[in-house]
Design an enzyme around this catalytic site. Structure first.
Site, mmCIF file in Angstrom:
data_model
loop_
_atom_site.group_PDB
_atom_site.id
_atom_site.type_symbol
_atom_site.label_atom_id
_atom_site.label_comp_id
_atom_site.label_asym_id
_atom_site.label_seq_id
_atom_site.Cartn_x
_atom_site.Cartn_y
_atom_site.Cartn_z
ATOM 1 N N GLU A 45 4.824 -5.707 6.734
ATOM 2 C CA GLU A 45 4.607 -4.115 6.673
ATOM 3 C C GLU A 45 4.030 -3.495 5.418
ATOM 4 O OE1 GLU A 45 6.127 0.744 8.082
ATOM 5 O OE2 GLU A 45 7.224 -1.180 8.108
ATOM 6 N N LYS A 114 -0.415 2.429 13.070
ATOM 7 C CA LYS A 114 0.876 2.360 13.133
ATOM 8 C C LYS A 114 0.906 3.618 13.974
ATOM 9 C CE LYS A 114 6.395 2.705 11.444
ATOM 10 N NZ LYS A 114 6.397 2.469 10.414
ATOM 11 N N CYS A 150 6.356 -2.309 12.764
ATOM 12 C CA CYS A 150 7.346 -1.515 12.914
ATOM 13 C C CYS A 150 7.980 -0.376 14.001
ATOM 14 C CB CYS A 150 7.730 -1.449 11.446
ATOM 15 S SG CYS A 150 9.440 -1.123 10.716
#
Length: 554
Positions: A45, A114, A150
């Site tokens: 990430e 994200k 994530c």
């Protein structure tokens, strides 16, 4: 469409803000993956910026540099080698996103943002990023690949959306910090997403220290039958090559390496070593200096420093006063000799006398006590900072979590320093790690094998040696009792009533709670240190300094 896919998982140690260096690291990793015949390489990430970039990522110049670096990195894929999935900050429509880019054939061929931005514990991503829309999969070399980022796998919706959009497998870039129980939590989480979606999953985690956080790597691959196809090592930079095949039941990853992931005291020791090593090297300090008192805290810190940096980069200084015992002098010297560090003795009798003389008239008619004891600690702090200033080595501070919690550390004295490797370790854990290190040679460490801390340092009753015959337990309860109360108050946020119900004395619980609260101002001024528990002081636990609350529900 293809029935075979070779994917490289890049478990690397980026540096926050060093965009050019991170690009260089990515190019080298891709070159290694190309030699292995990979079709795709996946990074962790926000790899290009380093993770977490915090408010640095709000700087427009930094955003422009990251986006330019991504375009530069894309040009490296024009050679027909592996495609890349790389994390970076990305601005679109005036909003800043935590993004993953698909780079291939010399171009940025797509991006995903994200969706779920964590805002708890050490995370506050909504402060800097905007959340993205529900993503679809990338089409990479004829395979539809879902890339939840994530936190996006901590909830079922993103993976569900990807599965419904036709994803055939999941590649998850992560910046997941280490704490004591995190590895099992990650595995269970990923098993849940596989059970719900029926898709295999590769979990690619960052490695390395960043300020107080430390990332353990320990990346892995799980197939849809819940079998572990690959387990990468913790605490090591590595690129793993995985081979995937399309079957009538979907994609399957062939069995690969199954590294043992360290647990318990071993994992904690490797975490603090990694955290210290990266803090010192990434900040370009030439080495470290610390006060070696003959006690267990400074001995363990010295051992960690040698294991992280090498004995030649660690300078130990004993600063004796009239209350320093002969045992402490002998043990400190023996410890430095076992570790192979430089060892100097700087007596503080004269400078303490100078302070005492300077204050003599002002203090006339008062009783000698804590103030005079603290002068010893603060004198040591001044001398150690002078050594640090003169030679450029960073000063390490050595207070454990028990002392930092209860305020049994002297501000501007033994709290002086740039970093504290044991800040998040309770005293009882310090004893355990010292004994563990004497019995084990940790992997990746550069210190000597065998015993590195004299046994008497571990077995002697702890003492600050600021007055004759002083022992820690004159002022504090036994550390096993104190540490359990503190753990209940800090990590568990238990009420005083609940802690007493565990068998602790009511008045003692009230006293420890009081000490914890009134010491907040000290902790705000303390050096950073490696986070290894679920709740460290600092980013995890943000209590007010002015605080009139006391839990008296007893």
């Amino acid at each position: 469409m293809t029935d075979k896919l070779r994917i490289a998982l890049a478990q690397l140690n980026p540096v926050v803000g060093d965009i050019a260096g991170n690009v260089e690291k990515a190019v080298a990793a891709r070159r290694e993956a190309a030699l292995a015949g990979a079709d795709l390489i996946v990074f962790s990430e926000l790899f290009l910026s380093g993770y977490p970039p915090e408010d640095l990522v709000l700087k427009p110049a930094f955003q422009r540099a990251a986006m330019a670096a991504a375009a530069e990195l894309a040009r490296h894929t024009a050679d027909g080698g592996p495609a890349m999935l790389v994390g970076t900050p990305w601005v679109e429509g005036g909003k800043l996103h935590n993004a993953v880019l698909h780079l291939d054939k010399g171009e940025i061929r797509g991006h995903r943002f994200k969706v779920h931005l964590p805002n708890y514990s050490v995370f506050d991503e909504p402060r800097v990023f905007a959340g993205g829309q529900m993503p679809g999969p990338f089409d990479i070399r004829g395979v539809r690949i879902g890339v939840p980022i994530c936190e996006d796998i901590w909830y079922p919706d993103v993976v569900e959306c990807l599965e419904e959009s036709g994803a055939e497998l999941l590649l998850v870039p992560n910046g997941s910090p280490f704490d004591f129980n995190k590895f099992d939590a990650r595995l269970q989480l990923c098993l849940s997403r596989i059970r719900e979606s029926g898709l295999p999953l590769a979990y690619v985690n960052q490695l390395g220290g960043q300020d107080e956080l430390v990332f353990d790597g320990a990346s892995f691959v799980l197939n849809t039958d819940f079998s572990l196809a690959l387990q990468m090592p913790a605490w090591e930079e590595k690129i793993a090559i995985t081979d995937w095949s399309r079957t009538d039941k979907g994609w399957v990853c062939a069995p690969g390496e199954k590294s043992l992931v360290e647990e318990g005291d071993e994992a904690l020791y490797l975490a603090v070593v990694q955290g210290l090593r990266d803090y010192v090297t990434k900040n370009r300090f030439p080495g470290v200096v610390l006060g070696l008192s003959g006690g267990i805290d400074s001995a363990l810190v010295a051992a960690i420093a040698v294991d992280a940096l090498g004995a030649e980069n660690v300078h130990c200084v004993m600063l004796p006063y009239r209350y320093t015992s002969s045992e402490s002098l002998t043990d400190a010297e023996a410890c430095a000799k076992l570790l192979g560090t430089r060892y100097d003795v700087v007596p503080i009798e004269a400078p303490v006398a100078g302070f005492t003389t300077a204050l003599e008239k002002l203090f006339e008619g008062t009783q000698s006590g804590t103030t005079e004891e603290n002068l010893q600690s603060r004198t040591r702090g001044v001398i150690l900072m002078a050594i640090s200033n003169k030679f450029g080595s960073m000063l390490l501070t050595t207070g454990n979590k028990s002392e930092v919690s209860a305020g049994y550390a002297t501000i501007y004295g033994d709290m002086n320093g740039g970093f504290n490797p044991i800040k998040d370790l309770y005293k009882s854990r310090v004893f355990r790690l010292a004994q563990w290190r004497n019995e084990n040679m940790p992997k990746g460490c550069v210190g000597p094998k065998g015993r590195v801390i004299p046994e008497r340092i571990i077995t002697r009753p702890p003492s600050a040696e600021l007055r004759p015959d002083q022992k820690d337990e004159d002022s504090l309860p036994p550390y096993d009792v104190l540490d359990d109360i503190l753990h209940c108050l800090i990590e568990e946020e238990m009420s005083a009533r609940e802690i007493v119900a565990r068998g602790h004395d009511r008045d003692l619980v009230k006293r420890v709670q009081h000490l914890l609260y009134i010491s907040e101002y000290k902790r705000r001024q303390a050096a950073p240190g490696v986070k290894v528990t679920t709740r460290n002081f600092g980013r995890d636990r943000r209590y007010p300094i002015v605080n009139g609350f006391r839990d008296v529900d007893l």
